[in-house]
Design a protein around this motif. Structure first.
Motif, PDB file in Angstrom:
ATOM      1  N   ALA A 167      10.169  -2.369  -5.639  1.00  0.00           N
ATOM      2  CA  ALA A 167      11.038  -2.948  -4.612  1.00  0.00           C
ATOM      3  C   ALA A 167      10.264  -3.921  -3.722  1.00  0.00           C
ATOM      4  O   ALA A 167      10.775  -4.973  -3.343  1.00  0.00           O
ATOM      5  N   LEU A 168       9.030  -3.575  -3.398  1.00  0.00           N
ATOM      6  CA  LEU A 168       8.219  -4.452  -2.563  1.00  0.00           C
ATOM      7  C   LEU A 168       7.842  -5.742  -3.278  1.00  0.00           C
ATOM      8  O   LEU A 168       7.620  -6.781  -2.641  1.00  0.00           O
ATOM      9  N   LEU A 169       7.766  -5.694  -4.609  1.00  0.00           N
ATOM     10  CA  LEU A 169       7.431  -6.888  -5.385  1.00  0.00           C
ATOM     11  C   LEU A 169       8.656  -7.734  -5.716  1.00  0.00           C
ATOM     12  O   LEU A 169       8.516  -8.840  -6.247  1.00  0.00           O
ATOM     13  N   GLY A 187       6.906 -13.105  -1.204  1.00  0.00           N
ATOM     14  CA  GLY A 187       5.499 -13.430  -1.012  1.00  0.00           C
ATOM     15  C   GLY A 187       4.544 -12.296  -1.250  1.00  0.00           C
ATOM     16  O   GLY A 187       3.342 -12.515  -1.346  1.00  0.00           O
ATOM     17  N   LEU A 188       5.047 -11.070  -1.349  1.00  0.00           N
ATOM     18  CA  LEU A 188       4.160  -9.943  -1.615  1.00  0.00           C
ATOM     19  C   LEU A 188       3.782  -9.924  -3.099  1.00  0.00           C
ATOM     20  O   LEU A 188       4.625 -10.158  -3.958  1.00  0.00           O
ATOM     21  N   GLY A 189       2.508  -9.619  -3.366  1.00  0.00           N
ATOM     22  CA  GLY A 189       2.025  -9.522  -4.741  1.00  0.00           C
ATOM     23  C   GLY A 189       1.345  -8.191  -4.973  1.00  0.00           C
ATOM     24  O   GLY A 189       1.236  -7.337  -4.083  1.00  0.00           O
ATOM     25  N   ASN A 190       0.854  -7.997  -6.183  1.00  0.00           N
ATOM     26  CA  ASN A 190       0.329  -6.715  -6.622  1.00  0.00           C
ATOM     27  C   ASN A 190      -0.814  -6.201  -5.754  1.00  0.00           C
ATOM     28  O   ASN A 190      -0.869  -5.027  -5.380  1.00  0.00           O
ATOM     29  N   GLY A 224       4.241  -2.837 -16.554  1.00  0.00           N
ATOM     30  CA  GLY A 224       3.208  -3.611 -17.206  1.00  0.00           C
ATOM     31  C   GLY A 224       2.082  -4.070 -16.296  1.00  0.00           C
ATOM     32  O   GLY A 224       1.201  -4.811 -16.740  1.00  0.00           O
ATOM     33  N   ARG A 225       2.059  -3.625 -15.044  1.00  0.00           N
ATOM     34  CA  ARG A 225       1.032  -4.054 -14.107  1.00  0.00           C
ATOM     35  C   ARG A 225       0.288  -2.835 -13.576  1.00  0.00           C
ATOM     36  O   ARG A 225       0.861  -1.758 -13.392  1.00  0.00           O
ATOM     37  N   SER A 226      -0.995  -3.024 -13.282  1.00  0.00           N
ATOM     38  CA  SER A 226      -1.821  -1.931 -12.778  1.00  0.00           C
ATOM     39  C   SER A 226      -1.471  -1.621 -11.328  1.00  0.00           C
ATOM     40  O   SER A 226      -1.297  -2.519 -10.508  1.00  0.00           O
ATOM     41  N   THR A 227      -1.359  -0.334 -11.041  1.00  0.00           N
ATOM     42  CA  THR A 227      -1.173   0.138  -9.675  1.00  0.00           C
ATOM     43  C   THR A 227      -2.328   1.060  -9.333  1.00  0.00           C
ATOM     44  O   THR A 227      -2.658   1.963 -10.104  1.00  0.00           O
ATOM     45  N   PHE A 228      -2.962   0.833  -8.206  1.00  0.00           N
ATOM     46  CA  PHE A 228      -4.089   1.641  -7.753  1.00  0.00           C
ATOM     47  C   PHE A 228      -3.690   2.387  -6.483  1.00  0.00           C
ATOM     48  O   PHE A 228      -3.101   1.803  -5.570  1.00  0.00           O
TER      49      PHE A 228
END
Length: 311
Positions: free
Chosen positions: A175-177, A184-187, A284-288
């Motif tokens: 939701a934030l992305l 404007g928010l990115g990973n 498909g994207r890394s979350t830390f």
């Protein structure tokens, strides 16, 4: 891809060369970037003065005295080189550390300014683009019409997050992305903000709204830390990563302050926390994140799919 702090760094680096200056000559080295250049692109710029240079989300906008606005997007590898009349040379978009970025063969647009500065757009992968749109209709143009609120503006509040996320069962990070909600928010900075807020990235986004639609304390805290993270990153000149140095050629420094991003297996930097940073893949994207500081087993209001009011 550069995120909001990096684009804001570029804007600040370009301003001395462009704001108040006239385009003397605009040379295109190819017919297109990600998209073809607008019809008569060079002719519509030449002789026009830049009245102001702004940023909208991850886009740069240069208002012209002709009533048009030059819209610029850096894509994956776009960068600017600026040669000033005093002989100084800067790269206010050079966040890139490897690959062929910055070599002259990738110089696609050269803008000679009336103040003696030369601004060169370089893009190895050619995912960036430039467009010209009427200034009066900028907010409604195809680039911005469906764009969400600015995360560094006063519009981003706990109440706004609750309103935007209410009834959504999508994971909080997703939701934030979503640029239709907050633009404007990115990973990188979403991972950092969620850690500071103590929120698990897979938590349903709608749980940040109360049953009556008002903001929870977590929504208020998240709005606050998003602003803090972005402000600190802008002050540090953004982040220098694998692909992605700074108006004076130095590297963006915010990566030295990362609490979670790209720190898998390392100790959590929260004082008193014994946890370590873990990585999962979302869309498909890394979350830390830190599973200790950002627990998943927390009291949340379970949403049913039929309650969902958004994508």
């Amino acid at each position: 891809m550069p995120e909001l702090p990096e684009v804001e760094t570029v804007r600040r680096g370009l301003a001395p060369a462009m704001v108040g200056a006239r385009f003397s000559r605009v040379s295109l080295r190819r017919a297109n970037l990600r998209f073809p250049f607008p019809e008569r692109f060079s002719a519509r710029l030449e002789g026009r003065t830049v009245a102001g240079l702004a940023r909208r989300a991850k886009y740069l906008t240069a208002d012209l005295d002709s009533g048009e606005t030059l819209v610029m997007h850096l894509g994956m590898s776009g960068r600017f080189d600026v040669a000033m009349p005093d002989g100084s040379n800067t790269s206010p978009g050079d966040f890139y550390l490897d690959g062929a970025q910055g070599t002259p063969k990738h110089d696609h647009v050269v803008m000679a300014m009336g103040n003696g500065a030369t601004v060169t757009y370089n893009d190895a992968r050619r995912f960036g683009f430039m467009d010209l749109v009427p200034t009066a209709g900028l907010a409604a143009c195809r680039h911005f019409a469906k764009m969400g609120i600015e995360p560094l503006s006063a519009d981003l509040t706990g109440a706004a997050i609750a309103r935007l996320f209410r009834h959504r069962i999508t994971p909080l990070k997703a939701a934030l992305l979503d640029q239709r909600l907050i633009a404007g928010l990115g990973n990188i900075y979403v991972c950092e903000a969620l850690h500071r807020a103590g929120l698990h990235p897979e938590r349903p986004a709608g749980t940040l709204a109360r049953a009556d639609g008002g903001p929870t304390p977590q929504a208020r805290r998240l709005a606050k830390v998003i602003g803090q993270v972005l402000t600190e990153a802008v002050a540090a000149g953004g982040s220098t990563l694998r692909d992605y140095v700074h108006p004076d050629g130095s590297a963006g420094a915010f990566q030295q302050a990362f609490r979670v991003y790209d720190r898998v297996g390392l100790a959590c930097r929260t004082p008193g926390c014994a946890g370590a940073i873990v990585r999962i893949v979302q869309s498909g994207r890394s979350t830390f994140f830190c599973a200790t500081c950002q627990p998943s087993a927390m009291p949340v209001r379970v949403l049913r799919k039929r309650d969902a009011g958004g994508p």
